[in-house]
Design an enzyme around this catalytic site. Structure first.
Site, PDB file in Angstrom:
ATOM      1  N   GLY A 164       0.773  -1.226   0.000  1.00  0.00           N
ATOM      2  CA  GLY A 164       0.000   0.000   0.000  1.00  0.00           C
ATOM      3  C   GLY A 164       0.804   1.274   0.000  1.00  0.00           C
ATOM      4  O   GLY A 164       0.267   2.351   0.267  1.00  0.00           O
ATOM      5  N   THR A 165       2.107   1.202  -0.320  1.00  0.00           N
ATOM      6  CA  THR A 165       2.940   2.400  -0.316  1.00  0.00           C
ATOM      7  C   THR A 165       3.157   2.972  -1.720  1.00  0.00           C
ATOM      8  O   THR A 165       3.955   3.897  -1.878  1.00  0.00           O
ATOM      9  CB  THR A 165       4.310   2.106   0.335  1.00  0.00           C
ATOM     10  OG1 THR A 165       4.886   0.949  -0.278  1.00  0.00           O
ATOM     11  CG2 THR A 165       4.149   1.850   1.828  1.00  0.00           C
ATOM     12  N   GLY A 166       2.483   2.437  -2.745  1.00  0.00           N
ATOM     13  CA  GLY A 166       2.525   3.057  -4.072  1.00  0.00           C
ATOM     14  C   GLY A 166       3.388   2.364  -5.088  1.00  0.00           C
ATOM     15  O   GLY A 166       3.726   2.956  -6.119  1.00  0.00           O
ATOM     16  N   SER A 612       8.436  -6.301  24.218  1.00  0.00           N
ATOM     17  CA  SER A 612       7.859  -5.133  24.871  1.00  0.00           C
ATOM     18  C   SER A 612       7.230  -5.462  26.218  1.00  0.00           C
ATOM     19  O   SER A 612       6.788  -4.572  26.931  1.00  0.00           O
ATOM     20  CB  SER A 612       6.799  -4.481  23.965  1.00  0.00           C
ATOM     21  OG  SER A 612       5.697  -5.348  23.801  1.00  0.00           O
ATOM     22  N   LYS A 655      -1.826   0.677  22.354  1.00  0.00           N
ATOM     23  CA  LYS A 655      -1.780   0.062  23.677  1.00  0.00           C
ATOM     24  C   LYS A 655      -2.450   0.953  24.721  1.00  0.00           C
ATOM     25  O   LYS A 655      -3.190   0.463  25.586  1.00  0.00           O
ATOM     26  CB  LYS A 655      -0.326  -0.226  24.057  1.00  0.00           C
ATOM     27  CG  LYS A 655       0.344  -1.288  23.204  1.00  0.00           C
ATOM     28  CD  LYS A 655       1.809  -1.442  23.570  1.00  0.00           C
ATOM     29  CE  LYS A 655       2.491  -2.515  22.712  1.00  0.00           C
ATOM     30  NZ  LYS A 655       3.924  -2.654  23.029  1.00  0.00           N
TER      31      LYS A 655
END
EC number: 3.4.21.-
Length: 736
Positions: A164-166, A612, A655
């Site tokens: 989806g970045t072109g 994380s 989050k």
């Protein structure tokens, strides 16, 4: 034969070599009468060709040279390209799509620091949408520059980046930048010497149809003459049989004549060439998307013929089908997810790139088409390969080497710096999506502002906007659908807000359902104090957060003490647990060599991938070891170094919102992530955000019971104080 050289002069020399090559389509073929068949066909069709030439005399050699459909070398400049095209390509790459034009009285005269970057518009209908795709691309300055250069020099490009970045849009833009005057039609002729090796011929675009029509007309004339002759013979024999009284013999003779003529007339279709590639009326260079194509669709194929004898078979040249590599000749061949092509297809694609031509044969070994193999068909295309980062792992090394050796490799950005000019482009992006859809009402300025705010939020970085514009375009379309369903003239901010709720990802919907179910069964604890239990935070997918409790318990060991973690932990998460155990060994007064530390990620059915949860695990274990309770009205996230530094993680915005939805009052995040927080307005007053930089700060906030907490925090500071004295390297965000 190499089709990609380092200089225009070498390109011209290569063209001359192709003209002199007996296998390649020559200039004589192009300039001669388009109805002139290859030498092998000429012996059997000399009379036909002479008649066809009389039928279309305007396509003779002299006219072909002066025709607009031909490529006149006198019109080219020193660079080997057409003057008009080169003039258009000499623009500064940064000028492509760098400005936003508006219609009417609207102008860039408002507050430049506002969300619209100073645009003064009533709706997005005031914003002019550029005609060329390359001007419509948002961001990706480096990639646009490469595409422009690659189109001019005919170089291959490999684009790697997030979906989806072109990537596909830039590939289509390349086809608009290529000169369409070079396009060719490809004809396949029957080979009378070997029917399984059809002949190939190229002519200027638009002439192929005329050649086929002329041959078909001539074949029809022959068929009519043979039919007339057959009828005359049948009438004569039938009349003779009636006169002599030999009716049975006459009927047999008539039948023999009928089937004999039918058999010989089957060969009339063989002189009609097969128009394999037809570029008549094409205004731009071809763009062929071969993503996910099987071997036949990519490389060409030969249809199976169930009637292979008896005069009923279809001529082999009529069964030849062009592949994407042949249809993309003189244009662009785009293959997304290049690693999904099987190795043999990648090898053959590599051959087509290297040689500039590729023969067509049947792709099925059990088909009669496997016996057919044409002469080489031109495949002078520009290859644009695309994919995610994992695409390079399964890509054929030699194919990547061909692309890299004759072109460029580009990494597509996920985000872009937020500035007024870029915000104006995002406003134009909304106008582009509305016009492209054709059914959506235009957006008001407030609606555009809300879309730009969402672009900021999805970037996940302060001062940046997301470049995953396909997802953002989905929000624009859903917003327009909401406004259209309400029969509004324009799409308003309320429609965008409603669309954001409706266009939630599957992961976000699952996370919301997960939170609701936990509330139903009272699994969420958001009040009171508990020992060894911490509300951790995690993300699902890319845009959804969940609360994941972590529990710790210390028990006597039956052997050497160890750390036991459950919850489908992946490699990085398990290593993070080991790092936490190092911190615990360092600060704890107790001998844990004879104790087992059990760590449970509660209901982590999908597993834990990142690190994380390191801060969460450390806090839970310390609480269990020291028997100090933890405040349950807060949640936390953060990675942890072996010296106790709290390092940044990804997805903090999602989050925090998950903690707010669960009813928690406070959330602890790494101080380095403080600038990345862009939560929705509805959650700003619901939760307090506490940034920290060291584990001691986490314990000071999270632990309950003042005397025990103070003693524990002081002890930790005294042991790991050196980590607090020097600067802390924030590192890079963890994905989870």
């Amino acid at each position: 034969m190499s089709d990609y050289t380092d200089s225009p002069d070498e390109d011209a020399a290569s063209d001359d070599e192709r003209e002199e090559s007996p296998d390649a389509p020559s200039a004589d073929d192009t300039d001669a009468s388009p109805t002139e068949a290859p030498e092998e066909v000429a012996d059997d069709t000399a009379e036909s060709e002479e008649s066809v030439a009389q039928t279309i005399p305007d396509l003779g050699a002299d006219d072909a040279e002066g025709s607009d459909a031909g490529v006149d070398v006198d019109d080219t400049d020193a660079d080997g390209g057409l003057d008009e095209v080169d003039d258009g390509l000499e623009e500064d790459p940064d000028d492509l799509g760098s400005t936003v034009s508006v219609e009417g009285d609207a102008a860039v005269e408002g507050d430049a620091e506002g969300l619209l970057g100073g645009l003064d518009i009533s709706t997005t209908a005031d914003i002019e949408v550029p005609d060329q795709l390359v001007d419509q691309v948002i961001g990706q300055e480096h990639a646009r520059d490469i595409v422009k250069k690659a189109a001019k020099q005919r170089r291959h490009v490999m684009m790697i980046g997030s979906p989806g970045t072109g990537k596909s849009m830039l590939a289509k833009a390349m086809s608009q930048l290529l000169p369409p005057e070079d396009l060719q039609d490809v004809l396949i002729y029957h080979n009378p010497d070997d029917g399984n090796e059809p002949k190939v011929r190229t002519v200027p675009a638009g002439k192929g149809e005329q050649i086929v029509d002329a041959h078909r007309e001539e074949a029809n004339k022959r068929r009519q003459m043979k039919t007339f002759l057959m009828l005359v013979l049948m009438v004569a024999i039938g009349g003779y049989a009636l006169i002599t009284g030999n009716l049975l013999l006459g009927l047999v003779a008539v039948a023999v004549i009928f089937f004999g003529f039918q058999y010989f007339m089957q060969g009339d279709d063989a002189v009609i060439p097969n128009l394999l590639v037809n570029n008549a009326g094409v205004q731009t260079a071809p763009f062929e998307d071969a993503t996910g194509a099987h071997a036949g669709a990519l490389l060409g194929d030969v249809r199976h013929d169930p009637f292979q004898s008896g005069g009923m078979e279809t001529p082999s040249h009529d069964r030849v089908e062009a592949g994407a590599i042949h249809k993309g000749n003189k244009g662009v061949l785009f293959v997304d997810e290049i690693n999904t092509l099987d190795i043999r297809s990648q090898q053959k694609l590599m051959t087509a790139i290297q040689e500039g031509e590729f023969s067509i044969t049947g792709q099925s070994e059990r088909s009669s088409g496997a016996m057919v193999q044409t002469e080489p068909v031109p495949t002078d295309f520009i290859m644009v390969a695309a994919g995610n980062l994992d695409a390079m792992e399964n890509m054929h090394p030699a194919l990547r080497d061909r692309i890299k050796g004759y072109g460029y490799e580009v990494y597509m950005d996920d985000t872009i710096d937020d500035d007024p000019e870029i915000r104006r482009k995002y406003a134009r992006f909304v106008a582009q999506e509305v016009e492209k859809d054709g059914r959506l009402p235009h957006f008001t300025p407030d609606a555009v502002r809300e879309v730009i705010l969402e672009a900021r939020r999805r970037a996940g970085r302060k001062g940046h906007l997301t470049l995953k514009l396909r997802d953002l375009g989905g929000l624009v379309r859903v917003s327009g659908d909401v406004a259209r369903a309400a029969d509004k003239e324009f799409t308003e901010r309320e429609d965008v807000l409603q669309a954001k709720k409706r266009s939630r990802s599957i992961e976000q919907q699952l996370a919301d359902n997960y939170i609701d179910r936990r509330k139903d069964y009272e699994l969420t604890v958001n009040a009171g104090d508990m020992v060894g239990r911490v509300n951790g935070l995690a993300v699902m997918g890319e845009d959804s957060g969940i609360v994941m409790p972590v529990m710790a318990e210390v028990a006597p060991s039956q052997g050497p003490g160890e750390v036991i973690a459950t919850g489908k932990l992946q490699e990085i998460a398990m290593e993070a647990v080991q790092n936490v155990s190092a911190i615990i060994k360092k600060f704890s007064d107790e001998d844990i060599s004879e104790k087992d530390i059990h760590i449970q990620f509660v209901q982590s059915y999908e597993g834990v991938e990142g690190d994380s949860a390191s801060v969460t695990v450390a806090t839970a274990v310390i609480s269990a070891l020291e028997n100090v309770p933890i405040d349950q009205n807060l949640a936390m996230t953060g990675s942890l170094s072996v010296r106790g530094d709290v390092l940044p993680v990804g997805g903090v915005t999602h989050k925090i919102e998950a903690a707010a939805k669960t009813g928690l009052d406070r959330v602890i995040i790494p101080k380095a992530n403080e600038q990345d927080v862009m939560i929705e307005e509805e959650y700003e007053d619901q939760i307090e955000i506490i940034p920290v930089s060291h584990l001691s700060e986490v314990l000071e906030v999270a632990l309950a019971g003042e005397p025990e907490k103070d003693s524990l925090v002081d002890r930790l500071k005294s042991i790991t104080g050196r980590a607090l004295d020097g600067p802390v390297n924030p590192g890079s965000p963890s994905p989870q």
